[in-house]
Design a protein around this motif. Structure first.
Motif, short mmCIF file in Angstrom:
data_model
loop_
_atom_site.label_atom_id
_atom_site.label_comp_id
_atom_site.label_asym_id
_atom_site.label_seq_id
_atom_site.Cartn_x
_atom_site.Cartn_y
_atom_site.Cartn_z
N GLU A 214 17.65 -7.07 -27.22
CA GLU A 214 18.08 -5.78 -26.67
C GLU A 214 17.20 -5.37 -25.49
O GLU A 214 17.69 -4.93 -24.45
N ALA A 215 15.88 -5.55 -25.63
CA ALA A 215 14.96 -5.23 -24.55
C ALA A 215 15.20 -6.13 -23.34
O ALA A 215 15.18 -5.66 -22.20
N ALA A 216 15.46 -7.40 -23.58
CA ALA A 216 15.71 -8.33 -22.47
C ALA A 216 16.98 -7.95 -21.72
O ALA A 216 16.99 -7.91 -20.49
N ILE A 217 18.05 -7.68 -22.44
CA ILE A 217 19.32 -7.29 -21.79
C ILE A 217 19.12 -6.02 -20.97
O ILE A 217 19.54 -5.94 -19.81
N TYR A 218 18.48 -5.04 -21.55
CA TYR A 218 18.23 -3.78 -20.84
C TYR A 218 17.41 -4.03 -19.57
O TYR A 218 17.74 -3.55 -18.49
N ALA A 219 16.33 -4.80 -19.70
CA ALA A 219 15.45 -5.06 -18.56
C ALA A 219 16.15 -5.88 -17.48
O ALA A 219 15.97 -5.63 -16.29
N ILE A 220 16.95 -6.86 -17.86
CA ILE A 220 17.69 -7.67 -16.89
C ILE A 220 18.58 -6.77 -16.04
O ILE A 220 18.63 -6.90 -14.81
N ILE A 221 19.27 -5.86 -16.68
CA ILE A 221 20.17 -4.96 -15.95
C ILE A 221 19.37 -3.99 -15.08
O ILE A 221 19.71 -3.74 -13.93
N GLN A 222 18.27 -3.45 -15.60
CA GLN A 222 17.48 -2.49 -14.82
C GLN A 222 16.75 -3.14 -13.66
O GLN A 222 16.61 -2.54 -12.60
N LEU A 223 16.27 -4.37 -13.85
CA LEU A 223 15.48 -5.04 -12.81
C LEU A 223 16.33 -5.92 -11.91
O LEU A 223 15.84 -6.43 -10.90
N GLY A 224 17.60 -6.11 -12.27
CA GLY A 224 18.48 -6.92 -11.44
C GLY A 224 18.05 -8.38 -11.37
O GLY A 224 18.25 -9.04 -10.36
N TRP B 211 7.22 1.97 -15.10
CA TRP B 211 7.68 0.99 -14.12
C TRP B 211 6.45 0.35 -13.50
O TRP B 211 5.60 1.05 -12.96
N GLY B 212 6.36 -0.97 -13.56
CA GLY B 212 5.31 -1.69 -12.86
C GLY B 212 5.89 -2.34 -11.61
O GLY B 212 7.10 -2.23 -11.34
N ARG B 213 5.08 -3.04 -10.86
CA ARG B 213 5.54 -3.70 -9.65
C ARG B 213 6.47 -4.88 -9.98
O ARG B 213 7.46 -5.09 -9.31
N THR B 214 6.13 -5.61 -11.05
CA THR B 214 6.94 -6.77 -11.47
C THR B 214 7.48 -6.59 -12.88
O THR B 214 8.14 -7.48 -13.40
N SER B 215 7.19 -5.45 -13.49
CA SER B 215 7.50 -5.27 -14.90
C SER B 215 8.17 -3.93 -15.20
O SER B 215 8.23 -3.04 -14.37
N LEU B 216 8.64 -3.86 -16.42
CA LEU B 216 9.22 -2.63 -16.97
C LEU B 216 8.69 -2.52 -18.39
O LEU B 216 8.80 -3.48 -19.16
N THR B 217 8.08 -1.39 -18.72
CA THR B 217 7.57 -1.19 -20.07
C THR B 217 8.51 -0.26 -20.82
O THR B 217 8.85 0.82 -20.34
N LEU B 218 8.92 -0.71 -22.01
CA LEU B 218 9.87 0.03 -22.83
C LEU B 218 9.25 0.45 -24.15
O LEU B 218 8.29 -0.16 -24.62
N LYS B 219 9.81 1.48 -24.74
CA LYS B 219 9.52 1.87 -26.12
C LYS B 219 10.79 1.60 -26.91
O LYS B 219 11.90 1.87 -26.41
N HIS C 90 10.19 -6.26 -8.27
CA HIS C 90 11.61 -5.91 -8.43
C HIS C 90 12.05 -4.77 -7.52
O HIS C 90 13.23 -4.65 -7.22
N GLY C 91 11.16 -3.91 -7.10
CA GLY C 91 11.50 -2.87 -6.14
C GLY C 91 12.17 -1.64 -6.72
O GLY C 91 12.66 -0.80 -5.97
N TYR C 92 12.18 -1.47 -8.04
CA TYR C 92 12.83 -0.29 -8.63
C TYR C 92 11.80 0.62 -9.28
O TYR C 92 10.73 0.19 -9.70
N SER C 93 12.15 1.90 -9.40
CA SER C 93 11.25 2.86 -10.05
C SER C 93 12.00 3.89 -10.89
O SER C 93 11.38 4.80 -11.43
N THR C 94 13.31 3.74 -10.97
CA THR C 94 14.11 4.68 -11.76
C THR C 94 15.17 3.91 -12.55
O THR C 94 15.59 2.82 -12.15
N VAL C 95 15.60 4.51 -13.64
CA VAL C 95 16.65 3.93 -14.47
C VAL C 95 17.99 4.12 -13.77
O VAL C 95 18.26 5.17 -13.19
#
Length: 162
Positions: free
Chosen positions: A36-46, A79-87, A119-124
Motif C-alpha cells: 500500500e505504501a509503495a503504490i501510494y508513493a509511486i503515484i505521488q512521486l511519479g 517530503w524529502g528530496r528523493t523520498s516520501l515519509t508516510l505514517k 522527485h521534485g514534489y512537495s505536496t500531495v
C-alpha cells in the motif's frame, strides 16, 4: 506538513492470512502495508522505481480474525528530496480497534541505476498527473485508440494475451 489520514484499501482476512493462534499473521499484514505504501508513493512521486528504505518500530496492539475486514490508512509525514515519509494506521473495520500504527515508512525514488533520484514534489496530489513517464505514452495512445473504436473493439484490441 502532515495531511489527514486517508484509508485507501481494505482487506478481507481469509484462512491463508492466519497464524497459529488463528488471528491475522503479522507477516501478511506487513506485506499489505508495504504494498500500500509503495503504490501510494509511486503515484505521488511519479516514479515506478520507488522502494521501501525504512520502517520505524512496529507494535501490534490488537488483531483481526478470519472474516474480519481491515482498512489501511496512510498520511504524508515529510517530503524529502528523493523520498516520501508516510505514517500508516491499520484498523479493524468491525471492532474499530487499531491493529498497528507505524510512525515512519520512508519510500525512496530511484533512477535506472538504483540510485536515489530527486522527485521534485512537495505536496500531495489526488490527480493522476504523476503517472510514471514510461506509462504516460501508453495511457495517451489508449485514449487515442479508444476515441477511434467502439468499446468492444477497444477491449478486444487491448486485452492481454493469455
Amino acid at each position: 506538513m502532515p495531511n489527514s489520514m486517508n484509508f485507501h484499501s481494505r482487506k478481507w482476512v481469509k484462512p491463508e492470512d492466519l497464524n497459529a493462534n488463528h488471528s491475522l499473521f503479522g507477516g501478511s499484514l506487513l506485506r499489505w502495508i508495504d504494498e500500500e505504501a509503495a503504490i501510494y508513493a509511486i503515484i505521488q512521486l511519479g516514479n515506478e522505481r520507488t522502494v521501501t528504505k525504512y520502517m520505524s518500530e512496529i507494535n501490534f496492539v490488537s488483531s483481526a480474525r478470519q472474516g474480519d475486514i481491515i482498512e489501511m490508512g496512510l498520511s504524508v509525514v515529510r517530503w524529502g528530496r528523493t523520498s516520501l515519509t508516510l505514517k500508516a494506521v491499520v484498523r479493524n473495520v468491525f471492532t474499530g480497534e487499531v491493529i498497528i500504527s507505524i510512525d515512519k515508512i520512508v519510500m525512496v525514488a530511484l533512477d535506472d541505476d538504483g540510485n536515489p533520484k530527486p522527485h521534485g514534489y512537495s505536496t500531495v496530489s489526488y490527480n493522476r498527473d504523476r503517472v510514471p513517464h514510461r506509462l504516460v505514452t501508453r495511457r495517451a495512445s489508449d485514449a487515442q485508440l479508444r476515441a477511434t473504436m467502439d468499446e468492444d473493439a477497444f477491449a478486444a484490441r487491448t486485452k492481454p494475451s493469455e
